[in-house]
Design an enzyme around this catalytic site. Structure first.
Site, PDB file in Angstrom:
ATOM      1  N   TYR A 251       0.720 -14.583  -0.787  1.00  0.00           N
ATOM      2  CA  TYR A 251       1.059 -15.815  -1.499  1.00  0.00           C
ATOM      3  C   TYR A 251      -0.107 -16.789  -1.514  1.00  0.00           C
ATOM      4  O   TYR A 251      -0.388 -17.427  -2.527  1.00  0.00           O
ATOM      5  CB  TYR A 251       2.297 -16.480  -0.893  1.00  0.00           C
TER       6      TYR A 251
ATOM      7  N   GLY B  66       1.022  -2.552  -3.278  1.00  0.00           N
ATOM      8  CA  GLY B  66      -0.418  -2.376  -3.455  1.00  0.00           C
ATOM      9  C   GLY B  66      -0.805  -1.987  -4.870  1.00  0.00           C
ATOM     10  O   GLY B  66      -1.986  -1.867  -5.177  1.00  0.00           O
TER      11      GLY B  66
END
Length: 159
Positions: A131, A93
């Site tokens: 992704y 994160g």
């Protein structure tokens, strides 16, 4: 601050540690048979099979990407294949994964690669979403096949 740097021989224990953490995350810890000498030879031996980069957050190693070149007969150019990307849980994160992917994409472009590819486990929805957010698209018409162990020996005519 995130820094991505090429790995060096002194990083082999760290790389193996991160590979083992990744294998635990992927529910396959018992599948890791790599050793420090094997990784050292694969990354820094006379005929390196792969390369790795280390991600550091505020000077502390928190991730890595291990990759190698493949080749496309259709394009006539080599590509860059990402074998493993791992970021430690405490650094997730913080942009480390994105920084690793951007670094490898830049490296692929600099090296004249026409493709940057990797595989992801079907159940890893967070990775898939990540992704896709980076512009990657799944190759839904392709299935990866693998031959290992006894089946490999038999195929080679040695079993």
């Amino acid at each position: 601050m995130i820094e991505i740097r090429p790995s060096n021989a002194a990083d082999v224990p760290l790389i193996l540690h991160l590979v083992r953490e990744l294998a635990e995350f992927e529910r396959a810890a018992d599948k890791v048979v790599a050793t420090e000498p094997l990784l050292h030879d694969a990354l820094f031996g006379p005929h390196p099979a792969a390369e790795a980069v280390i991600a550091e957050l505020d000077g502390k190693p928190v991730g890595m990407a291990l990759f190698f070149h493949n080749f496309s007969t259709w394009t006539g150019w080599r590509g860059l294949y990402l074998e493993d990307l791992y970021v430690t849980p405490e650094a997730r994160g913080a942009g480390v994964g994105k920084a690793l992917l951007k670094h490898l994409a830049k490296l692929a472009v600099e090296r004249g690669c026409t493709r940057f590819e990797w595989s992801v486990l079907d159940w890893n929805e967070k990775a898939i979403a990540f992704y896709r957010s980076m512009g990657a698209a799944p190759m839904e018409e392709w299935t990866v096949y693998r031959v290992t162990g006894d089946a490999l020996a038999k195929l080679a005519g040695q079993g």
